[in-house]
Write a protein that holds these residues in place. Structure first.
Motif, PDB file in Angstrom:
ATOM      1  N   LEU A  22       0.798  -1.247   0.000  1.00  0.00           N
ATOM      2  CA  LEU A  22       0.000   0.000   0.000  1.00  0.00           C
ATOM      3  C   LEU A  22       0.822   1.284   0.000  1.00  0.00           C
ATOM      4  O   LEU A  22       0.248   2.375  -0.019  1.00  0.00           O
ATOM      5  CB  LEU A  22      -1.000   0.029   1.172  1.00  0.00           C
ATOM      6  CG  LEU A  22      -1.911  -1.189   1.309  1.00  0.00           C
ATOM      7  CD1 LEU A  22      -2.784  -1.044   2.561  1.00  0.00           C
ATOM      8  CD2 LEU A  22      -2.785  -1.359   0.085  1.00  0.00           C
ATOM      9  N   TYR A  23       2.147   1.158   0.028  1.00  0.00           N
ATOM     10  CA  TYR A  23       2.990   2.359   0.032  1.00  0.00           C
ATOM     11  C   TYR A  23       4.211   2.186  -0.862  1.00  0.00           C
ATOM     12  O   TYR A  23       4.776   1.100  -0.954  1.00  0.00           O
ATOM     13  CB  TYR A  23       3.500   2.685   1.456  1.00  0.00           C
ATOM     14  CG  TYR A  23       2.409   3.258   2.332  1.00  0.00           C
ATOM     15  CD1 TYR A  23       2.243   4.632   2.475  1.00  0.00           C
ATOM     16  CD2 TYR A  23       1.523   2.404   2.980  1.00  0.00           C
ATOM     17  CE1 TYR A  23       1.222   5.142   3.250  1.00  0.00           C
ATOM     18  CE2 TYR A  23       0.489   2.917   3.752  1.00  0.00           C
ATOM     19  CZ  TYR A  23       0.353   4.291   3.883  1.00  0.00           C
ATOM     20  OH  TYR A  23      -0.664   4.805   4.639  1.00  0.00           O
TER      21      TYR A  23
ATOM     22  N   PRO B 237       1.198   6.943  -0.220  1.00  0.00           N
ATOM     23  CA  PRO B 237       0.127   5.941  -0.195  1.00  0.00           C
ATOM     24  C   PRO B 237      -0.343   5.628  -1.610  1.00  0.00           C
ATOM     25  O   PRO B 237      -0.360   6.523  -2.469  1.00  0.00           O
ATOM     26  CB  PRO B 237      -1.004   6.622   0.592  1.00  0.00           C
ATOM     27  CG  PRO B 237      -0.497   7.938   1.022  1.00  0.00           C
ATOM     28  CD  PRO B 237       0.792   8.225   0.319  1.00  0.00           C
TER      29      PRO B 237
ATOM     30  N   TYR C 167       1.377  -5.517   4.205  1.00  0.00           N
ATOM     31  CA  TYR C 167       1.690  -4.242   4.881  1.00  0.00           C
ATOM     32  C   TYR C 167       3.019  -4.426   5.594  1.00  0.00           C
ATOM     33  O   TYR C 167       3.272  -5.474   6.175  1.00  0.00           O
ATOM     34  CB  TYR C 167       0.597  -3.967   5.919  1.00  0.00           C
ATOM     35  CG  TYR C 167       0.501  -2.534   6.391  1.00  0.00           C
ATOM     36  CD1 TYR C 167      -0.076  -1.557   5.597  1.00  0.00           C
ATOM     37  CD2 TYR C 167       0.968  -2.163   7.652  1.00  0.00           C
ATOM     38  CE1 TYR C 167      -0.199  -0.245   6.027  1.00  0.00           C
ATOM     39  CE2 TYR C 167       0.854  -0.851   8.095  1.00  0.00           C
ATOM     40  CZ  TYR C 167       0.268   0.100   7.277  1.00  0.00           C
ATOM     41  OH  TYR C 167       0.135   1.392   7.709  1.00  0.00           O
TER      42      TYR C 167
ATOM     43  N   GLN D 114       4.793   6.609  14.381  1.00  0.00           N
ATOM     44  CA  GLN D 114       4.304   7.864  13.830  1.00  0.00           C
ATOM     45  C   GLN D 114       4.766   9.046  14.684  1.00  0.00           C
ATOM     46  O   GLN D 114       4.720   9.019  15.896  1.00  0.00           O
ATOM     47  CB  GLN D 114       2.783   7.833  13.798  1.00  0.00           C
ATOM     48  CG  GLN D 114       2.210   9.009  13.043  1.00  0.00           C
ATOM     49  CD  GLN D 114       0.713   9.031  13.160  1.00  0.00           C
ATOM     50  OE1 GLN D 114       0.165   8.458  14.094  1.00  0.00           O
ATOM     51  NE2 GLN D 114       0.064   9.688  12.242  1.00  0.00           N
TER      52      GLN D 114
ATOM     53  N   ARG E   7       2.274   7.120   8.108  1.00  0.00           N
ATOM     54  CA  ARG E   7       1.084   6.282   7.975  1.00  0.00           C
ATOM     55  C   ARG E   7       0.194   6.468   9.212  1.00  0.00           C
ATOM     56  O   ARG E   7       0.709   6.579  10.334  1.00  0.00           O
ATOM     57  CB  ARG E   7       1.497   4.807   7.822  1.00  0.00           C
ATOM     58  CG  ARG E   7       2.353   4.559   6.591  1.00  0.00           C
ATOM     59  CD  ARG E   7       2.788   3.114   6.472  1.00  0.00           C
ATOM     60  NE  ARG E   7       3.537   2.655   7.628  1.00  0.00           N
ATOM     61  CZ  ARG E   7       3.931   1.409   7.814  1.00  0.00           C
ATOM     62  NH1 ARG E   7       3.648   0.494   6.904  1.00  0.00           N
ATOM     63  NH2 ARG E   7       4.611   1.058   8.882  1.00  0.00           N
ATOM     64  N   PRO E   8      -1.127   6.476   9.028  1.00  0.00           N
ATOM     65  CA  PRO E   8      -2.009   6.681  10.186  1.00  0.00           C
ATOM     66  C   PRO E   8      -1.818   5.585  11.238  1.00  0.00           C
ATOM     67  O   PRO E   8      -1.725   4.401  10.897  1.00  0.00           O
ATOM     68  CB  PRO E   8      -3.414   6.600   9.578  1.00  0.00           C
ATOM     69  CG  PRO E   8      -3.235   6.797   8.111  1.00  0.00           C
ATOM     70  CD  PRO E   8      -1.854   6.337   7.763  1.00  0.00           C
ATOM     71  N   LYS E   9      -1.783   6.002  12.506  1.00  0.00           N
ATOM     72  CA  LYS E   9      -1.590   5.050  13.610  1.00  0.00           C
ATOM     73  C   LYS E   9      -2.639   3.942  13.594  1.00  0.00           C
ATOM     74  O   LYS E   9      -2.346   2.781  13.862  1.00  0.00           O
ATOM     75  CB  LYS E   9      -1.726   5.793  14.944  1.00  0.00           C
ATOM     76  CG  LYS E   9      -0.430   6.331  15.477  1.00  0.00           C
ATOM     77  CD  LYS E   9      -0.689   6.949  16.850  1.00  0.00           C
ATOM     78  CE  LYS E   9       0.533   7.663  17.343  1.00  0.00           C
ATOM     79  NZ  LYS E   9       0.221   8.651  18.373  1.00  0.00           N
ATOM     80  N   GLU E  10      -3.887   4.345  13.283  1.00  0.00           N
ATOM     81  CA  GLU E  10      -4.989   3.356  13.303  1.00  0.00           C
ATOM     82  C   GLU E  10      -4.742   2.302  12.222  1.00  0.00           C
ATOM     83  O   GLU E  10      -5.066   1.129  12.398  1.00  0.00           O
ATOM     84  CB  GLU E  10      -6.353   4.016  13.017  1.00  0.00           C
ATOM     85  CG  GLU E  10      -6.700   5.232  13.866  1.00  0.00           C
ATOM     86  CD  GLU E  10      -5.879   6.468  13.481  1.00  0.00           C
ATOM     87  OE1 GLU E  10      -5.792   6.773  12.282  1.00  0.00           O
ATOM     88  OE2 GLU E  10      -5.291   7.107  14.400  1.00  0.00           O
ATOM     89  N   GLU E  11      -4.195   2.748  11.082  1.00  0.00           N
ATOM     90  CA  GLU E  11      -3.940   1.818   9.983  1.00  0.00           C
ATOM     91  C   GLU E  11      -2.859   0.810  10.404  1.00  0.00           C
ATOM     92  O   GLU E  11      -3.009  -0.395  10.193  1.00  0.00           O
ATOM     93  CB  GLU E  11      -3.476   2.613   8.762  1.00  0.00           C
ATOM     94  CG  GLU E  11      -3.274   1.762   7.525  1.00  0.00           C
ATOM     95  CD  GLU E  11      -2.773   2.595   6.345  1.00  0.00           C
ATOM     96  OE1 GLU E  11      -3.601   3.226   5.667  1.00  0.00           O
ATOM     97  OE2 GLU E  11      -1.538   2.597   6.109  1.00  0.00           O
TER      98      GLU E  11
ATOM     99  N   LYS F 272      -4.340  -1.636  12.826  1.00  0.00           N
ATOM    100  CA  LYS F 272      -5.233  -2.594  12.145  1.00  0.00           C
ATOM    101  C   LYS F 272      -4.411  -3.721  11.508  1.00  0.00           C
ATOM    102  O   LYS F 272      -4.735  -4.901  11.628  1.00  0.00           O
ATOM    103  CB  LYS F 272      -6.031  -1.835  11.066  1.00  0.00           C
ATOM    104  CG  LYS F 272      -7.103  -2.658  10.399  1.00  0.00           C
ATOM    105  CD  LYS F 272      -7.767  -1.902   9.261  1.00  0.00           C
ATOM    106  CE  LYS F 272      -7.232  -2.391   7.920  1.00  0.00           C
ATOM    107  NZ  LYS F 272      -7.619  -1.623   6.765  1.00  0.00           N
ATOM    108  N   TRP F 273      -3.309  -3.354  10.887  1.00  0.00           N
ATOM    109  CA  TRP F 273      -2.493  -4.365  10.213  1.00  0.00           C
ATOM    110  C   TRP F 273      -1.673  -5.191  11.207  1.00  0.00           C
ATOM    111  O   TRP F 273      -1.338  -6.344  10.920  1.00  0.00           O
ATOM    112  CB  TRP F 273      -1.599  -3.717   9.154  1.00  0.00           C
ATOM    113  CG  TRP F 273      -2.349  -3.452   7.885  1.00  0.00           C
ATOM    114  CD1 TRP F 273      -3.022  -2.306   7.557  1.00  0.00           C
ATOM    115  CD2 TRP F 273      -2.571  -4.361   6.786  1.00  0.00           C
ATOM    116  NE1 TRP F 273      -3.616  -2.442   6.325  1.00  0.00           N
ATOM    117  CE2 TRP F 273      -3.350  -3.690   5.824  1.00  0.00           C
ATOM    118  CE3 TRP F 273      -2.164  -5.671   6.517  1.00  0.00           C
ATOM    119  CZ2 TRP F 273      -3.746  -4.276   4.613  1.00  0.00           C
ATOM    120  CZ3 TRP F 273      -2.550  -6.261   5.309  1.00  0.00           C
ATOM    121  CH2 TRP F 273      -3.331  -5.572   4.382  1.00  0.00           C
TER     122      TRP F 273
END
Ligand SMILES: Cc1ncc(C[n+]2csc(CCOP(=O)(O)OP(=O)(O)O)c2C)c(N)n1
Ligand SMILES: [Mg+2]
Length: 327
Positions: A176-177, A182, A239, A252, A259-263, A266-267
């Motif tokens: 994804l990056y 992104p 990821y 982060q 990259r967003p912390k939540e992302e 999640k991974w």
């Protein structure tokens, strides 16, 4: 119940753990600047190299990228020679001339890796063409990232491979990056596998964090190539759990990882090793004791690789151009 043997599953687990432990062992040396070359860690993407290489025979070939320690180890490369290479030592797999981004082991079919994004794709096609002309049954895998899907060489390479029906698997590791860009900021649609469809070759997308799905997909692709019905394009969704380069930009705010912390969180839950462990536990395949043994043995292998690398010598100044191709 599972259709796989305990031995096979244990080997997949062992390979993923070897890659993860080896990658994570580099964090401290990188931070201490003991390691001088740029290092792109593969943590989080282990299921792809592991599953794909499990579907290959020793005689098959792979080509890698700047993030290829995992490919090299999964195809049978020596951990000692990998760490020695990263330390720039004469005993490294590229005799200390290449560093982290130039791992190779021709005897194991690891024909090369390079930091030029997309740079090995056409080489892999050339290799597959040679196999076909020599009427060998070897399959070649070209590993590349989602960022490489923005390079023109991919399209020229798929075109020739499709035209000549070459035994090659285009294995795109879509994390994804591309560095810190992104995918949604550089591609209008998140559909890399469809590139292959437009050339009329079998193309599909699989969960790259599920080692058994990766293995099944690669096995199918290898069968197609061996029957002379290649090429095949597979997009593996994954990821990276660390930053783009080095060890330190995984948190982060502290460095360049935007990259967003939540992302990231999640991974982390989809960590391929944790996921596979849960599968092994659920199916009562590998007892806790066996898993511990594999981890302990791997720790010992990693320690041994550092002892070997550190006691090895640097290449001699006078031999700088040794191994350089001369006509
Ligand atoms: C031709 C070329 N352009 C740019 C770079 C700088 N660069 C190094 S790695 C990278 C990102 C590659 O992204 P991707 O192919 O998705 O691989 P990933 O790092 O995500 O595994 C870029 C742009 C390069 N090395 N080569
Ligand atoms: Mg990428």
């Amino acid at each position: 119940m599972t259709k796989y043997s305990k031995q096979f599953l244990a080997n997949l687990y062992r390979t993923m753990v070897r890659i993860r432990f080896c990658e994570e062992s580099l964090v401290e040396p990188i931070l201490k600047k003991e390691v001088q070359c740029p290092v792109h860690l593969y943590s989080g993407e282990e299921a792809i190299a592991t599953g794909v290489c499990a579907a290959l025979a020793e005689k098959d070939y792979i080509f890698g990228t700047h993030r290829s320690h995992g490919h090299y180890l999964a195809k049978g490369g020596s951990m000692r020679e990998l760490i020695a290479e990263i330390y720039g030592k004469q005993t490294g797999c590229s005799r200390g001339r290449g560093g982290s981004m130039h791992v190779c082991d021709p005897d194991k079919g690891v024909l090369g890796a390079a930091p030029i994004v997309g740079g090995t794709i056409s080489l892999a096609v050339g290799c597959a063409l040679a196999s076909k002309m020599k009427k060998e049954k070897n399959v070649t895998v070209s590993f590349f990232g989602d960022g490489a899907a923005g390079e023109g060489v991919l399209y020229e390479s798929i075109n020739l491979a499709a035209l000549k029906k070459l035994p090659i698997i285009f294995a795109c590791e879509n994390n994804l990056y591309s560095t810190h860009m992104p995918i949604k900021e550089c591609r209008p649609k998140n559909n890399i596998f469809e590139i292959g469809i437009s050339y009329g070759i079998i193309s599909f997308r699989v969960d790259g964090n599920d080692v058994l799905r990766v293995y099944e997909a690669a096995k199918k692709a290898v069968e197609i190539c061996r029957k002379n019905q290649g090429p095949v394009f597979i997009e593996f969704m994954t990821y990276r759990l660390r930053g783009h380069v080095g060890a330190n930009d995984s948190i982060q705010g502290t460095h360049t990882d935007i990259r967003p912390k939540e992302e990231i969180a999640k991974w982390r839950k989809k960590d391929p090793i944790r996921k596979f462990e849960q599968y092994l536990i659920r199916n009562k395949i590998l007892a806790k004791g066996n898993r511990e043994t594999i981890r302990k043995e791997t720790e010992a292998e990693v320690n041994d690789a550092y002892v070997f690398a550190k006691k090895s010598s640097y290449p001699k100044k006078g031999e700088l151009t040794k191994y350089v191709f001369k006509k």
